[in-house]
Write an enzyme that holds these catalytic residues in place. Sequence first.
Site, short mmCIF file in Angstrom:
data_model
loop_
_atom_site.label_atom_id
_atom_site.label_comp_id
_atom_site.label_asym_id
_atom_site.label_seq_id
_atom_site.Cartn_x
_atom_site.Cartn_y
_atom_site.Cartn_z
N ARG A 72 66.22 60.79 56.97
CA ARG A 72 67.67 60.89 56.85
C ARG A 72 68.15 59.77 55.95
NH1 ARG A 72 70.36 62.23 62.73
NH2 ARG A 72 69.07 63.99 63.32
N ARG A 120 79.08 63.39 59.42
CA ARG A 120 79.76 63.37 60.72
C ARG A 120 79.40 62.13 61.51
NH1 ARG A 120 76.81 68.72 63.21
NH2 ARG A 120 74.67 67.95 63.27
N TRP A 124 77.86 70.22 65.71
CA TRP A 124 77.45 68.99 66.40
C TRP A 124 76.15 69.22 67.14
CZ3 TRP A 124 76.28 67.31 71.31
CH2 TRP A 124 76.10 65.93 71.46
N ASP A 176 72.96 70.94 67.08
CA ASP A 176 72.17 71.66 66.08
C ASP A 176 71.28 72.74 66.68
OD1 ASP A 176 73.30 69.98 64.23
OD2 ASP A 176 71.61 68.60 64.16
N GLN A 192 69.82 57.31 71.65
CA GLN A 192 70.27 58.69 71.45
C GLN A 192 70.32 59.46 72.75
OE1 GLN A 192 67.79 62.06 70.23
NE2 GLN A 192 68.83 61.98 68.25
N GLY A 202 75.39 57.47 67.70
CA GLY A 202 76.82 57.49 67.94
C GLY A 202 77.17 57.00 69.33
#
Length: 797
Positions: free
Chosen positions: A357, A363, A486, A488, A685, A705
């Site tokens: 990534r 997002r 959001w 996946d 996560q 996040g």
Amino acid sequence: MKYGFFDDDKKEYVIERPDTPGSWSNYLGSTNYGAIITNNAGGYSFYKSAAQGRFMRLRFNSIPTDQPGRYIYIHDMGSKDYWSASWQPVGKGLDEYKSQCRHGSAYTTISSQYSGIETETTYFVPLGRDLECWLVKVTNTGDKRRKLQAFTYVEYACNWNAADDLDNLQYTQYISKMEVVDGIIDHGSNVNLPEMPENFEEKDQGRHTFMAIVGAEVSGYDTDREAFIGPYRTYADPIAVENGKCSNSLASGGNPCGSLQFDIELEAGESKEVAVLMGVGKAESAGKRAVGEFSDISKLHEEFDRLRRHWHGRLANLTVQTPDAEVDSMLNMWSPFNSLMTYSWSRAASLVYSGARDGLGYRDTVQDMLGVMHNIPEEVGGRLELMITGQASTGGAMPVVKPFAHDPGSEKAPQESEYRSDDCLWLFNTVPAYVKEVGDISFYQKILPYADKGEDTVLGHLRRAIEFNLERSGAHGLPCGLFADWNDCLQLGQKGESAFVAFQLRFALKTYIEICELFDLGDEIQWAREHLDELDGNLRKHVLDGQWFLRAYRQDGLKFGSKENEEGSIFLNPQAWAVISGHASAEQAREAMDAVNEQLATPYGVMLCAPPFVNSDLNVVRATLFNPGMKENCSIFNHTQGWAVIAEAMLGRGDRAFEYYKAYLPAAYNDRAEIRQIEPYVYCQSTIGKYSEHFGASRLPWLSGAATWAYYAATQYILGIQPDYDGLIIDPCIPSGWGGFCVVRNFRDATYRIEVKNPDHVNKGVKQITVDGRVIEGNMVPAFEEGSEHSVEVIMG
């Protein structure tokens, strides 16, 4: 089981046992020169990108997870014994080898005691520099003179492109070229090709790094891995260290490494200090400049002190004192620092994220700003503008924005099949938060380009984001899920509809109306209200499913998150966002969140959904890929925990909000680290859910996040300190057992010393606010002029 403790005064986490359940890591440097280091000196360094600028090699998913790294080996010339200045890689028995690691704000200090020798090594990246320093102090604690030989070791990448370096061996094993210039190692890659600094993404170009020693004479070197380690040996027993002598190897192709040998003689009780410098550039130029600048090691101590002051300053805009020491440890250091690192590196560089990534996921990054807004508002403003210019003229977003290559106005817009439905809706959380923090509503009128073509005001970009979802609605009048919404793993199809995104869209319309009211834009307000009313009707008609709300519709009408489903009959996201968006009535909100508590809440956090997907068709929901209780298949997805906390706080249920917050608070597991396994000072996560035998174990620390939303939920909804256009709203929702708390908040360069008292032990409600001795109306403390200080007393009741 406990492996360390929080040193709140120094803002450090101290690991006293090096045999942690996994490698516990920290971040060094900046977005220009970044590095990851573990409690045993493992990890890697990179320039600009962990995928395209990783010049130190790391082998992911190996045992242990952090090797190789930045090692210092010590060989005793008398006994012929040898060890490493960190417990690993040599790994001496812990009955005779003592180690301590102090992870701090962008630095790590590892100390050891073995065989009458103490070492202390501090790793850091001086501010604004493209180099790192290992500041090494060696002390003879015995009563006899000691002669030691020390060896640095790093394993270099052949190509800075990580995928090429690890996979394309038929190419990369032939492109490295090592030299030693006046005792400085020059690590060259593709040295026969020109350097192209203006084209960072071109992997096939000449590149160099250097390694040097200051404070000691270099007595030998090795730059060929096989020569240093030896055949059929490991990092635990390199032949050069065992023999006490480097062979002065110069790698040409093959696998390069960096080992500089230096000799240390110590009288009893004597200490000596040396420094290792490693950075970007040629030995002949950048290396020699670094050695000349830092030949006096005291200058490196000054740089280290400056670094600590800098980072502590970045964390100082909000400090708390609550009845809970674990909350204080997190909110005063580790939660904001975790948020800053996530903001810096998105999901691109860790011991798990190996560079696949690369860049800033749209997002993720837009949300990540919420956790750092108050600490670095100017930097966030620049990053926010960057991400807004990652929005295409369609209103959707580029999935990834690469800061080192982004060209607004000239980017290729994503294909329709590539759009994610939630991407630009996160702007409605972040853009107003930024404007409220800095107090500059003119930002809404700033003109910024779209990624592909055209330009608009920031307000125009926000309108286009709403239009994007309105234009892509399905049979029930709800936004389509598109490539992903959001989650996946939900296979909604291009025409399938997402209730979660519908609640986000509702939040966006409500927020858009509030912004337009600032500018008295009547037509825009009417347009948004009409769409909001229509959306509310569709939500009531098609999404409320008895006690809770549906998650989604597939394009053929199949429901997700319905009581009709045997698997995945309830999801957390739509329940929390029905509250956050303002759609649910008070009764509906309580019922939905009660269903969450009954069916999803666990001692380690709230599960994403339940029951697990076992028999569902993979073409319907890809969560079946995962074992029950893991990832999107009913794990405790930590990203979503903050939303549950916020929803409960909005309902005034402070005991439950705090219960949810503590369930996934890293520090709450410090004394039982064997359950969570990962670092007890950072978020992750996901935590494995109750449907797995590994219930409670956590995975993928640091870049999540979860860090942002945990910090945001705790500071703005539990403590209730909320920036607004005209000042600070104070609206706490705390556990009834708390008698109060204190916060010092720097807001627009004024200081607010806030003391909250809760004499009646309520969860929520402000009876009175006094500012500088005067009672004010309502619960908004006005914004004061820069440099001023103010005392705020809040009485709950």
